[in-house]
Design an enzyme around this catalytic site. Sequence first.
Site, PDB file in Angstrom:
ATOM      1  N   LYS A  62       0.824  -1.213   0.000  1.00  0.00           N
ATOM      2  CA  LYS A  62       0.000   0.000   0.000  1.00  0.00           C
ATOM      3  C   LYS A  62       0.860   1.266   0.000  1.00  0.00           C
ATOM      4  O   LYS A  62       0.649   2.170  -0.808  1.00  0.00           O
ATOM      5  CB  LYS A  62      -0.940   0.018   1.227  1.00  0.00           C
ATOM      6  CG  LYS A  62      -1.891  -1.167   1.277  1.00  0.00           C
ATOM      7  CD  LYS A  62      -2.806  -1.113   2.482  1.00  0.00           C
ATOM      8  CE  LYS A  62      -2.104  -1.304   3.801  1.00  0.00           C
ATOM      9  NZ  LYS A  62      -1.409  -2.605   3.940  1.00  0.00           N
ATOM     10  N   THR A  63       1.826   1.315   0.912  1.00  0.00           N
ATOM     11  CA  THR A  63       2.686   2.497   0.995  1.00  0.00           C
ATOM     12  C   THR A  63       3.461   2.674  -0.314  1.00  0.00           C
ATOM     13  O   THR A  63       3.541   3.783  -0.861  1.00  0.00           O
ATOM     14  CB  THR A  63       3.671   2.350   2.179  1.00  0.00           C
ATOM     15  OG1 THR A  63       2.898   2.153   3.370  1.00  0.00           O
ATOM     16  CG2 THR A  63       4.542   3.576   2.341  1.00  0.00           C
ATOM     17  N   ASP A 107      -1.607   6.969   6.453  1.00  0.00           N
ATOM     18  CA  ASP A 107      -1.534   5.542   6.748  1.00  0.00           C
ATOM     19  C   ASP A 107      -2.419   5.244   7.956  1.00  0.00           C
ATOM     20  O   ASP A 107      -2.678   6.144   8.764  1.00  0.00           O
ATOM     21  CB  ASP A 107      -0.073   5.179   7.059  1.00  0.00           C
ATOM     22  CG  ASP A 107       0.241   3.730   6.715  1.00  0.00           C
ATOM     23  OD1 ASP A 107      -0.661   3.009   6.278  1.00  0.00           O
ATOM     24  OD2 ASP A 107       1.412   3.340   6.897  1.00  0.00           O
ATOM     25  N   THR A 156      -5.610  -1.451   6.929  1.00  0.00           N
ATOM     26  CA  THR A 156      -5.761  -2.898   6.957  1.00  0.00           C
ATOM     27  C   THR A 156      -7.200  -3.258   7.318  1.00  0.00           C
ATOM     28  O   THR A 156      -7.599  -4.406   7.210  1.00  0.00           O
ATOM     29  CB  THR A 156      -4.840  -3.505   8.037  1.00  0.00           C
ATOM     30  OG1 THR A 156      -5.002  -2.749   9.236  1.00  0.00           O
ATOM     31  CG2 THR A 156      -3.392  -3.449   7.614  1.00  0.00           C
ATOM     32  N   ARG A 215       6.463  -8.136   1.816  1.00  0.00           N
ATOM     33  CA  ARG A 215       7.313  -7.786   2.953  1.00  0.00           C
ATOM     34  C   ARG A 215       7.871  -9.030   3.639  1.00  0.00           C
ATOM     35  O   ARG A 215       9.036  -9.073   4.024  1.00  0.00           O
ATOM     36  CB  ARG A 215       6.572  -6.913   3.970  1.00  0.00           C
ATOM     37  CG  ARG A 215       7.497  -6.549   5.159  1.00  0.00           C
ATOM     38  CD  ARG A 215       6.830  -5.687   6.214  1.00  0.00           C
ATOM     39  NE  ARG A 215       6.593  -4.348   5.731  1.00  0.00           N
ATOM     40  CZ  ARG A 215       5.422  -3.719   5.821  1.00  0.00           C
ATOM     41  NH1 ARG A 215       4.383  -4.319   6.368  1.00  0.00           N
ATOM     42  NH2 ARG A 215       5.291  -2.501   5.368  1.00  0.00           N
TER      43      ARG A 215
HETATM   44  N1  ADP Z   1       4.165  -5.101  -5.858  1.00  0.00           N
HETATM   45  C1  ADP Z   1       5.377  -5.116  -5.289  1.00  0.00           C
HETATM   46  N2  ADP Z   1       6.470  -5.400  -6.015  1.00  0.00           N
HETATM   47  C2  ADP Z   1       7.679  -5.455  -5.436  1.00  0.00           C
HETATM   48  N3  ADP Z   1       7.917  -5.241  -4.133  1.00  0.00           N
HETATM   49  C3  ADP Z   1       6.856  -4.939  -3.364  1.00  0.00           C
HETATM   50  C4  ADP Z   1       5.547  -4.862  -3.887  1.00  0.00           C
HETATM   51  N4  ADP Z   1       4.702  -4.533  -2.903  1.00  0.00           N
HETATM   52  C5  ADP Z   1       5.439  -4.438  -1.790  1.00  0.00           C
HETATM   53  N5  ADP Z   1       6.739  -4.679  -2.059  1.00  0.00           N
HETATM   54  C6  ADP Z   1       7.820  -4.737  -1.078  1.00  0.00           C
HETATM   55  O1  ADP Z   1       7.276  -5.029   0.185  1.00  0.00           O
HETATM   56  C7  ADP Z   1       7.611  -4.030   1.127  1.00  0.00           C
HETATM   57  C8  ADP Z   1       6.370  -3.691   1.918  1.00  0.00           C
HETATM   58  O2  ADP Z   1       5.494  -2.950   1.119  1.00  0.00           O
HETATM   59  P1  ADP Z   1       4.643  -1.733   1.712  1.00  0.00           P
HETATM   60  O3  ADP Z   1       4.241  -0.876   0.564  1.00  0.00           O
HETATM   61  O4  ADP Z   1       5.404  -1.070   2.810  1.00  0.00           O
HETATM   62  O5  ADP Z   1       3.384  -2.525   2.301  1.00  0.00           O
HETATM   63  P2  ADP Z   1       2.169  -1.976   3.159  1.00  0.00           P
HETATM   64  O6  ADP Z   1       2.237  -0.483   3.157  1.00  0.00           O
HETATM   65  O7  ADP Z   1       0.950  -2.522   2.479  1.00  0.00           O
HETATM   66  O8  ADP Z   1       2.319  -2.572   4.539  1.00  0.00           O
HETATM   67  C9  ADP Z   1       8.166  -2.860   0.305  1.00  0.00           C
HETATM   68  O9  ADP Z   1       9.282  -2.312   0.862  1.00  0.00           O
HETATM   69  C10 ADP Z   1       8.558  -3.452  -1.008  1.00  0.00           C
HETATM   70  O10 ADP Z   1       9.937  -3.747  -0.987  1.00  0.00           O
HETATM   71 MG    MG Z   2       2.524   0.710   4.807  1.00  0.00          MG
END
Ligand code: ADP
Ligand code: MG
Length: 334
Positions: A62-63, A107, A156, A215
């Site tokens: 998401k981030t 977030d 989430t 992640r």
């Molecule tokens: N579609 C994607 N392709 C490649 N790496 C990804 C992808 N989505 C997430 N990641 C990896 O996973 C990690 C976590 O993603 P993040 O955007 O922080 O997840 P969330 O915000 O949903 O918890 C990121 O640092 C990135 O390295």
């Molecule tokens: Mg995040």
Amino acid sequence: MSTPLPKLDEQTLDSALRPSSWADYVGQDKIKENIQVIITAAKQRSQSPDHLLFYGNSGLGKTTLAYLVANEMGKKIKSTSGPALERAGDLAAILTNLSEGDVLFLDEIHRINKTIEEYLYPALEEYKLNLILGKGPMARTMELKLPKFTLIGATTRPGLLSAPLRNRFGATFQLNFYNLEDIKKIIERSGRLLNIKMEPEAVKAIAERSRFTPRVANRLVKRVRDFAQVQNAEIITEKIAKHALDSLEVDLMGLEPSDRNILLALIEKFNGGPVGLQSLAAAAMEEEETILDIYEPYLMQCGLLERTPKGRVATALAYNHLGLGHLRKQSGLF
Ligand SMILES: Nc1ncnc2c1ncn2[C@@H]1O[C@H](COP(=O)(O)OP(=O)(O)O)[C@@H](O)[C@H]1O
Ligand SMILES: [Mg+2]
């Protein structure tokens, strides 16, 4: 490994591996396509895109997606979170610092407090903020004009958003677990970036136990690398990867001890359920929130746990997976 790398904590690892272009953002094709249309259309109208809401489990991207949107728009992104906004002033400070067209990333938007949420509505709709100055009979309101911006909310737990807040987003996207091929690509990319050599079979072994979550996959890569490094291995083989994952107690379905602990509590203390979340949390010694946000979505995805109107239930697969098939009859569930 020949070149020891600096120690990476989870957050540094996240940002080191965060894709900064669409090409590096693996999978979620439908979402990418839709977002690109929204951005292109907004650019053609010289407007800022509608506010966007991303929801899905932790670690699904998401981030990353929010940063990509800002990047694609050629605008800056400012980042905050629901719990970080304690007073209206916190929100005002952030909003008044935005430039025309910027992205505000909020977030954990489900954790925003009610008062701040009320201030947010006119900001989202009319790009203005009505601040109340002073108290009692002397109080006055002051209207601040804000630059046009795009809010990207991430959560989430979309169900915890109030309807008026949810309605202010022009588009909502759900991020799902990735498929095996996409996770393999993510692991390969991380290996390249971190300078780690892996056999394809090792990549596959890690991917299979990664909970189909980027992640987690990245975290496992890093931990498997530690094992290889200690063994002075130049390349991570399938054997090294599997040995490392076993030592880390990540099982063949990607469950870790804390996941198994929840299933065990459900089976051993409640005869497989149904049991309410509160009792299950108490028995497993976990927070209800953590069960809801972290464990349960993946256990349900694997078909190990079901949510019924009467409560949580362990499935036949859960009994078998934990080697507790002999307790199944006694549960009366099957
Ligand atoms: N579609 C994607 N392709 C490649 N790496 C990804 C992808 N989505 C997430 N990641 C990896 O996973 C990690 C976590 O993603 P993040 O955007 O922080 O997840 P969330 O915000 O949903 O918890 C990121 O640092 C990135 O390295
Ligand atoms: Mg995040």
